[in-house]
Structure formats: C-alpha cells, structure tokens
Design a protein around this motif. Structure first.
Motif, PDB file in Angstrom:
ATOM      1  N   PRO A  72     -15.746  32.554 -49.105  1.00 34.72           N
ATOM      2  CA  PRO A  72     -16.133  33.344 -47.931  1.00 34.72           C
ATOM      3  C   PRO A  72     -15.063  34.308 -47.407  1.00 34.72           C
ATOM      4  O   PRO A  72     -15.386  35.468 -47.108  1.00 34.72           O
ATOM      5  CB  PRO A  72     -16.502  32.271 -46.896  1.00 34.72           C
ATOM      6  CG  PRO A  72     -16.986  31.138 -47.738  1.00 34.72           C
ATOM      7  CD  PRO A  72     -16.083  31.132 -48.938  1.00 34.72           C
ATOM      8  N   GLU A  82     -20.449  39.834 -41.615  1.00 37.51           N
ATOM      9  CA  GLU A  82     -21.756  39.439 -42.143  1.00 37.51           C
ATOM     10  C   GLU A  82     -21.636  38.944 -43.577  1.00 37.51           C
ATOM     11  O   GLU A  82     -22.314  37.982 -43.969  1.00 37.51           O
ATOM     12  CB  GLU A  82     -22.740  40.602 -42.047  1.00 37.51           C
ATOM     13  CG  GLU A  82     -23.140  40.952 -40.619  1.00 37.51           C
ATOM     14  CD  GLU A  82     -23.742  39.763 -39.881  1.00 37.51           C
ATOM     15  OE1 GLU A  82     -24.495  38.984 -40.494  1.00 37.51           O
ATOM     16  OE2 GLU A  82     -23.436  39.601 -38.680  1.00 37.51           O
ATOM     17  N   LEU A  85     -20.179  35.416 -43.398  1.00 41.87           N
ATOM     18  CA  LEU A  85     -21.154  34.417 -42.991  1.00 41.87           C
ATOM     19  C   LEU A  85     -22.150  34.120 -44.116  1.00 41.87           C
ATOM     20  O   LEU A  85     -22.521  32.961 -44.346  1.00 41.87           O
ATOM     21  CB  LEU A  85     -21.892  34.886 -41.743  1.00 41.87           C
ATOM     22  CG  LEU A  85     -21.040  34.981 -40.471  1.00 41.87           C
ATOM     23  CD1 LEU A  85     -21.846  35.628 -39.346  1.00 41.87           C
ATOM     24  CD2 LEU A  85     -20.520  33.620 -40.048  1.00 41.87           C
ATOM     25  N   ALA A  86     -22.567  35.147 -44.830  1.00 42.46           N
ATOM     26  CA  ALA A  86     -23.497  34.945 -45.937  1.00 42.46           C
ATOM     27  C   ALA A  86     -22.854  34.109 -47.037  1.00 42.46           C
ATOM     28  O   ALA A  86     -23.468  33.182 -47.584  1.00 42.46           O
ATOM     29  CB  ALA A  86     -23.957  36.294 -46.482  1.00 42.46           C
ATOM     30  N   GLY A  88     -20.349  32.067 -46.598  1.00 34.60           N
ATOM     31  CA  GLY A  88     -20.149  30.730 -46.052  1.00 34.60           C
ATOM     32  C   GLY A  88     -21.377  29.865 -46.210  1.00 34.60           C
ATOM     33  O   GLY A  88     -21.283  28.683 -46.570  1.00 34.60           O
ATOM     34  N   ARG A  89     -22.550  30.436 -45.955  1.00 33.92           N
ATOM     35  CA  ARG A  89     -23.799  29.690 -46.137  1.00 33.92           C
ATOM     36  C   ARG A  89     -24.015  29.356 -47.614  1.00 33.92           C
ATOM     37  O   ARG A  89     -24.430  28.246 -47.964  1.00 33.92           O
ATOM     38  CB  ARG A  89     -24.972  30.489 -45.577  1.00 33.92           C
ATOM     39  CG  ARG A  89     -25.004  30.564 -44.049  1.00 33.92           C
ATOM     40  CD  ARG A  89     -26.292  31.172 -43.558  1.00 33.92           C
ATOM     41  NE  ARG A  89     -26.368  32.601 -43.878  1.00 33.92           N
ATOM     42  CZ  ARG A  89     -25.935  33.575 -43.080  1.00 33.92           C
ATOM     43  NH1 ARG A  89     -25.374  33.280 -41.917  1.00 33.92           N
ATOM     44  NH2 ARG A  89     -26.062  34.840 -43.433  1.00 33.92           N
ATOM     45  N   GLU A  90     -23.725  30.317 -48.471  1.00 31.02           N
ATOM     46  CA  GLU A  90     -23.918  30.103 -49.908  1.00 31.02           C
ATOM     47  C   GLU A  90     -22.993  29.020 -50.441  1.00 31.02           C
ATOM     48  O   GLU A  90     -23.369  28.216 -51.291  1.00 31.02           O
ATOM     49  CB  GLU A  90     -23.695  31.426 -50.649  1.00 31.02           C
ATOM     50  CG  GLU A  90     -24.167  31.407 -52.090  1.00 31.02           C
ATOM     51  CD  GLU A  90     -24.094  32.779 -52.744  1.00 31.02           C
ATOM     52  OE1 GLU A  90     -24.368  32.861 -53.948  1.00 31.02           O
ATOM     53  OE2 GLU A  90     -23.754  33.767 -52.045  1.00 31.02           O
ATOM     54  N   LEU A  92     -22.054  26.436 -49.033  1.00 29.06           N
ATOM     55  CA  LEU A  92     -22.536  25.109 -48.651  1.00 29.06           C
ATOM     56  C   LEU A  92     -23.567  24.559 -49.632  1.00 29.06           C
ATOM     57  O   LEU A  92     -23.914  23.380 -49.553  1.00 29.06           O
ATOM     58  CB  LEU A  92     -23.140  25.149 -47.244  1.00 29.06           C
ATOM     59  CG  LEU A  92     -22.176  25.510 -46.112  1.00 29.06           C
ATOM     60  CD1 LEU A  92     -22.921  25.512 -44.783  1.00 29.06           C
ATOM     61  CD2 LEU A  92     -20.994  24.559 -46.069  1.00 29.06           C
ATOM     62  N   MET A  93     -24.042  25.399 -50.539  1.00 28.55           N
ATOM     63  CA  MET A  93     -25.085  24.978 -51.475  1.00 28.55           C
ATOM     64  C   MET A  93     -24.603  24.960 -52.921  1.00 28.55           C
ATOM     65  O   MET A  93     -25.397  24.961 -53.852  1.00 28.55           O
ATOM     66  CB  MET A  93     -26.305  25.888 -51.317  1.00 28.55           C
ATOM     67  CG  MET A  93     -26.955  25.797 -49.944  1.00 28.55           C
ATOM     68  SD  MET A  93     -28.440  26.823 -49.765  1.00 28.55           S
ATOM     69  CE  MET A  93     -27.699  28.454 -49.700  1.00 28.55           C
ATOM     70  N   ASN A 118     -17.581  26.669 -41.295  1.00 27.46           N
ATOM     71  CA  ASN A 118     -18.004  26.593 -42.697  1.00 27.46           C
ATOM     72  C   ASN A 118     -17.121  25.654 -43.515  1.00 27.46           C
ATOM     73  O   ASN A 118     -17.606  24.947 -44.410  1.00 27.46           O
ATOM     74  CB  ASN A 118     -18.002  27.987 -43.331  1.00 27.46           C
ATOM     75  CG  ASN A 118     -16.630  28.648 -43.320  1.00 27.46           C
ATOM     76  OD1 ASN A 118     -16.083  28.937 -42.253  1.00 27.46           O
ATOM     77  ND2 ASN A 118     -16.080  28.875 -44.494  1.00 27.46           N
ATOM     78  N   ALA A 121     -17.902  22.003 -42.417  1.00 29.25           N
ATOM     79  CA  ALA A 121     -19.276  21.692 -42.819  1.00 29.25           C
ATOM     80  C   ALA A 121     -19.328  21.349 -44.294  1.00 29.25           C
ATOM     81  O   ALA A 121     -19.983  20.382 -44.706  1.00 29.25           O
ATOM     82  CB  ALA A 121     -20.198  22.873 -42.510  1.00 29.25           C
TER      83      ALA A 121
END
Length: 211
Positions: A72, A82, A85-86, A88-90, A92-93, A118, A121
């Motif tokens: 990230p 942005e 953040l995108a 960071g979400r990715e 997590l998976m 992130n 998490a």
C-alpha cells in the motif's frame, strides 16, 4: 551485555513465542532471512504492512520475481491516498501477509500501533499465514516497555520520517498524545498469543532494523 546473557535472552524470547503457539525462525542477518522468506512463500499472493524492516530486506523487489506483491505505501507514493486505500484493501485479501512490529517482548507478545489500520488489520485475520519480520532492536522485556518504546521511539520517528503534521514529527523524540488529523497513533494491538486457526511466524533477525 555479555555474549552469554545475550544468547540467554534470545533463547528465552524464542521459547516464549513458541509457548504462545508461534512458529519462530531466527537469523543472524537480513540476507538469510530474505532468502528464507522468498523460498517459503514463492508463488503466493503477498500483502505488505507498512514496514521499514521489509524495505531494509528489499523484500518487495525480491518477492516480486516469483510473487504478486501488494504494498500500500508504494501504491500511495504513485497514486495518492485513494491508491493507498485501494491497495490496503487488496492486501487484506492476499494469501500471505508480511509486516514488522513496533515491539516484541521477551514474554512472547507483539505490539503494533497504527494510524490507518491496514497494517494491524492484516495481522489479525484472513490470510493463509502471517509473518512478523522483526529486528533485534524491537525486543523489550515486557508489554509496558513495549508501549514506552512506541511512544518514545517508533511513533515519533515514523511520524518524522513520513513528514506528518504532528507535534512529535517536529523532533521525532517523544509522543504528545496529540489530536492532530495526521496522528499515526490511533489503534494499539497487542498479540498476547497467536491468533486462533491460522499459522503465524516470528522471523527474528539479529540486526537493528526499522524503527
């Protein structure tokens, strides 16, 4: 500290983490640790938590040869908040998550302070395996000393490094418990034991790495 006392301290720490159900790998220097991680997670999709230690090991460059790596902060440097953040979400998976720690204790606990969330998490749930890659400078006697290390070393220096608009970033020497919008001390996690149902490993490197 004598060589004997140093070795006893490391052994005591490794044994404590193993009692707390972590896998533990110990390395004298960073190159051997990077070699180990590259072999262990080859072919996996990897997420990073923001970490100067991972950068010191050149793990993004090393792992990217045989892995897809989501970092990230790297995305944020290119595309702004942005993109951060995108990514960071990715992250997590992904299959595997790598991060460091603000402090680890001789009693087998891991402490991390986070601003956006992130990093902590990713350390808690969702991945096939999580690796905490930690330099010997992060080792403290207990949780109280770990929290003190965060307030006096890790958080101020990281805020200074990132150029945050916080009181601690001005001198990088101490926490002011501020209310600044760019404060990076918004959540503290303490791993008292390994999280249930998923493997987690401490990769302990006997060099000073990160903040």
């Amino acid at each position: 500290m004598s060589d004997t006392a140093y070795e006893e301290r490391i052994v005591r720490t490794v044994e404590a983490f193993r009692r707390n159900r972590y896998d533990v790998s110990r390395f004298a220097e960073r190159t051997a640790a990077a070699d180990y991680l590259a072999a262990e997670i080859r072919g996996k999709r990897v997420g990073f938590g923001d970490s100067e230690t991972l950068r010191a090991l050149s793990l993004y460059e090393r792992l990217s040869v045989h892995n897809e790596v989501i970092d990230p902060p790297r995305a944020g440097h290119v595309g702004g908040i942005e993109a951060f953040l995108a990514a960071g979400r990715e992250a997590l998976m992904t299959d595997v998550f790598l991060l460091s720690a603000n402090a680890i204790t001789e009693e087998g606990q891991i402490l991390n302070m986070d601003g956006a969330g992130n990093r902590v998490a990713g350390s808690l749930f969702g991945h096939e395996k999580t690796y905490f890659v930690v330099g010997i400078n992060k080792l403290v006697p207990d949780i109280e000393a770990g929290i003190e290390r965060i307030h006096s070393i890790a958080a101020p220096r990281n805020a200074h490094r990132k150029g945050k608009k916080t009181p601690c970033a001005k001198d990088g020497t101490r926490c002011y418990d501020c209310a600044a919008l760019e404060r990076i001390c918004n959540a503290l996690t303490i791993h008292y034991k390994k999280m249930s149902y998923r493997p987690m490993e401490l990769v302990l490197i006997e060099e000073e790495l990160g903040l």
